[in-house]
Design a protein around this motif. Structure first.
Motif, short mmCIF file in Angstrom:
data_model
loop_
_atom_site.label_atom_id
_atom_site.label_comp_id
_atom_site.label_asym_id
_atom_site.label_seq_id
_atom_site.Cartn_x
_atom_site.Cartn_y
_atom_site.Cartn_z
N SER A 196 -3.78 -2.10 -0.08
CA SER A 196 -5.23 -2.10 -0.06
C SER A 196 -5.76 -2.79 1.19
O SER A 196 -5.15 -3.71 1.72
N TYR B 138 -13.41 -4.66 -6.59
CA TYR B 138 -12.49 -5.70 -7.04
C TYR B 138 -13.17 -7.07 -7.19
O TYR B 138 -12.62 -8.09 -6.79
N HIS C 264 1.18 4.56 -1.37
CA HIS C 264 -0.04 3.76 -1.19
C HIS C 264 0.27 2.73 -0.12
O HIS C 264 1.21 1.94 -0.29
N GLU D 214 -6.88 8.67 -2.71
CA GLU D 214 -7.16 7.94 -3.95
C GLU D 214 -7.87 6.60 -3.69
O GLU D 214 -7.33 5.54 -3.99
N LYS E 142 -10.30 1.20 -11.17
CA LYS E 142 -10.14 -0.25 -11.23
C LYS E 142 -11.02 -0.99 -10.23
O LYS E 142 -11.34 -2.15 -10.43
N GLY F 280 -10.42 3.36 -3.76
CA GLY F 280 -11.27 2.55 -4.62
C GLY F 280 -12.28 1.84 -3.75
O GLY F 280 -13.47 2.18 -3.70
N ARG F 281 -11.77 0.90 -2.98
CA ARG F 281 -12.60 0.04 -2.13
C ARG F 281 -13.56 0.84 -1.23
O ARG F 281 -14.74 0.50 -1.11
N TYR G 183 4.08 10.54 -3.51
CA TYR G 183 2.86 9.73 -3.56
C TYR G 183 3.20 8.38 -2.93
O TYR G 183 4.25 7.80 -3.20
N GLY H 193 -4.68 5.10 -1.84
CA GLY H 193 -5.92 4.45 -1.40
C GLY H 193 -5.63 3.60 -0.18
O GLY H 193 -4.85 4.00 0.68
N GLY H 194 -6.26 2.45 -0.14
CA GLY H 194 -6.05 1.54 0.98
C GLY H 194 -7.06 1.68 2.09
O GLY H 194 -7.06 0.90 3.04
C1 LIG Z 1 -2.53 3.33 -8.05
C2 LIG Z 1 -3.66 2.95 -7.18
N1 LIG Z 1 -4.37 3.90 -6.56
C3 LIG Z 1 -5.42 3.62 -5.77
C4 LIG Z 1 -5.82 2.31 -5.59
C5 LIG Z 1 -7.04 2.06 -4.75
O1 LIG Z 1 -6.75 1.30 -3.64
P1 LIG Z 1 -7.92 0.93 -2.61
O2 LIG Z 1 -9.00 0.26 -3.37
O3 LIG Z 1 -7.23 0.08 -1.63
O4 LIG Z 1 -8.40 2.21 -2.01
C6 LIG Z 1 -5.11 1.28 -6.19
C7 LIG Z 1 -5.49 -0.12 -5.97
O5 LIG Z 1 -4.90 -1.06 -6.44
C8 LIG Z 1 -4.00 1.61 -7.01
O6 LIG Z 1 -3.32 0.66 -7.67
#
Ligand SMILES: Cc1ncc(COP(=O)(O)O)c(C=O)c1O
Length: 367
Positions: free
Chosen positions: A167, A342, A164, A240, A36, A242-243, A162, A203-204
């Motif tokens: 972010s 994002y 999180h 996990e 995403k 993303g950013r 799991y 993530g985060g």
């Molecule tokens: C289920 C899940 N995993 C991982 C992420 C990735 O988070 P980040 O971009 O903060 O690393 C997100 C972000 O919304 C998420 O919803």
């Protein structure tokens, strides 16, 4: 040169980010890219070649990954909010990993994706991040334990707990708190003869915007240290991000549409990009991006920065102190740094007739 606004993403920076993270985490940690953040074909292909798994939020993201040749075994349907029909569709497409946070979702996974591996998302006690999830996701840790036992009883594979931490999490201690809580669940499951495959620490992982964030190494060290302290030796880890993989690899190229002094004397700088065509994460002014203009070096003063639509909420910054050259005027180019995550993925509708943000994959982007 294409008409702005557009996003340029440097794939080599994404590769470097992946390798930095891979080298920093404990050997054997699985890295799962949250699609995403930037669902860009070239990046998915590149990360697949590096060995990544993929966190997918919808049938659309599953279709995209599979269409690019990613094996379904490397996907995890990580969104706890999903229709039964979509679970069934994912299962038919070969997806065998799912995250959940309610008994109802778990039962529907058992029914429509029998025998799959499941991860239970719990709400950790981590401090708030810059773009927090609040309480939208995650059950209580004790409920996660109960549900993972139930998962085993329903014939599912127990992936593990799991969490999180939200972010853009700036506090490395957040992972320590989550891992300690996950460790309690893992040990309680072991007492019931249920072995956990891996703890997913989510993530985060943050990147630097206007304010500096801890380096990936510091986050990875916090994760590894807490895992060594709180998890049984054989427990695997999944991270996990993303950013952290794509954020600093992107630059938005935009243009100043106009400059105006409001009746209260404040200077407004209107850009051709705003909240609805890429800058969604400026909501609540959570993320403070850095700007680079052709007039940098000229005297600066405070400015309100706004987007191009007729919507009153299409304002990027009016409380955050943004200093821009006093000489800035209509037609000037402006770059918005570290905008790989994002941005384009949020910008999918033509609100007010402004098209979604386009993406170009090329070139070395600015530090
Ligand atoms: C289920 C899940 N995993 C991982 C992420 C990735 O988070 P980040 O971009 O903060 O690393 C997100 C972000 O919304 C998420 O919803």
């Amino acid at each position: 040169m294409p008409e702005s606004p557009y996003l340029v993403i440097d794939p080599e920076r994404v590769r470097a980010n992946y390798r930095t993270l891979d080298a920093a985490v404990t050997v054997g940690t699985r890295i799962r890219y949250a699609v995403k953040a930037a669902p860009v074909a070239e990046l998915i292909t590149l990360l697949a070649a590096e060995g990544a798994e993929f966190d997918v939020a919808s049938i659309g993201e599953i279709d995209q990954c599979l269409g690019l040749g990613v094996a379904p075994e490397r996907l995890c349907y990580g969104n706890p909010i999903k229709k039964s029909a979509h679970i069934a569709r994912a299962f038919a497409l070969g997806v065998r990993r799912y995250a959940f946070d309610t008994e109802d979702d778990l039962d529907r996974i058992a029914e429509f994706a029998p025998g799959s591996e499941v991860e239970c998302r719990f709400l950790s006690s981590a401090p708030q991040s810059r773009t927090p999830f609040g309480t939208k996701f995650g059950c209580a840790p004790a409920e996660a334990l109960r549900l993972l036992v139930r998962a085993r009883d329903l014939g599912l594979e127990v992936g593990g707990p799991y969490f999180h931490v939200g972010s853009q999490q700036l506090d490395p201690a957040a992972w320590r708190i989550g891992i300690e809580q996950a460790g309690e669940i893992v040990k309680a499951l072991a007492d019931k003869n249920i072995a956990v495959g891996a703890v997913n620490v989510g993530g985060g992982l943050p990147i630097s915007y206007a304010d500096a964030a801890p380096e990936l190494d510091a986050i990875a060290a916090a994760i590894s240290g807490a895992a060594a302290e709180f998890l049984p030796a054989a427990t695997g880890l999944i991270v996990e991000p993303g950013r952290a993989l794509v954020g600093n690899a992107g630059t938005v190229h935009a243009e100043v549409v106009g400059v105006r002094f409001a009746p209260d004397g404040r200077r407004w700088v209107y850009l051709d990009i705003g909240r609805y065509n890429g800058m969604a994460e400026t909501e609540n002014e959570y993320i403070a991006y850095r700007f680079v203009t052709d007039r940098d070096g000229d005297p600066v003063s405070e400015a309100v920065v706004a987007g191009p639509t007729c919507d009153g909420d299409d304002v990027l910054y009016q409380r955050t102190k943004v200093l821009l050259p006093t000489t800035l005027r209509a037609g000037d180019r402006i770059q918005i740094l570290h905008t790989g995550a994002y941005t384009a993925s949020y910008s999918s509708v033509s609100f007010n007739g402004f098209p979604p943000l386009t993406v170009h994959v090329s070139g070395a982007e600015r530090e």
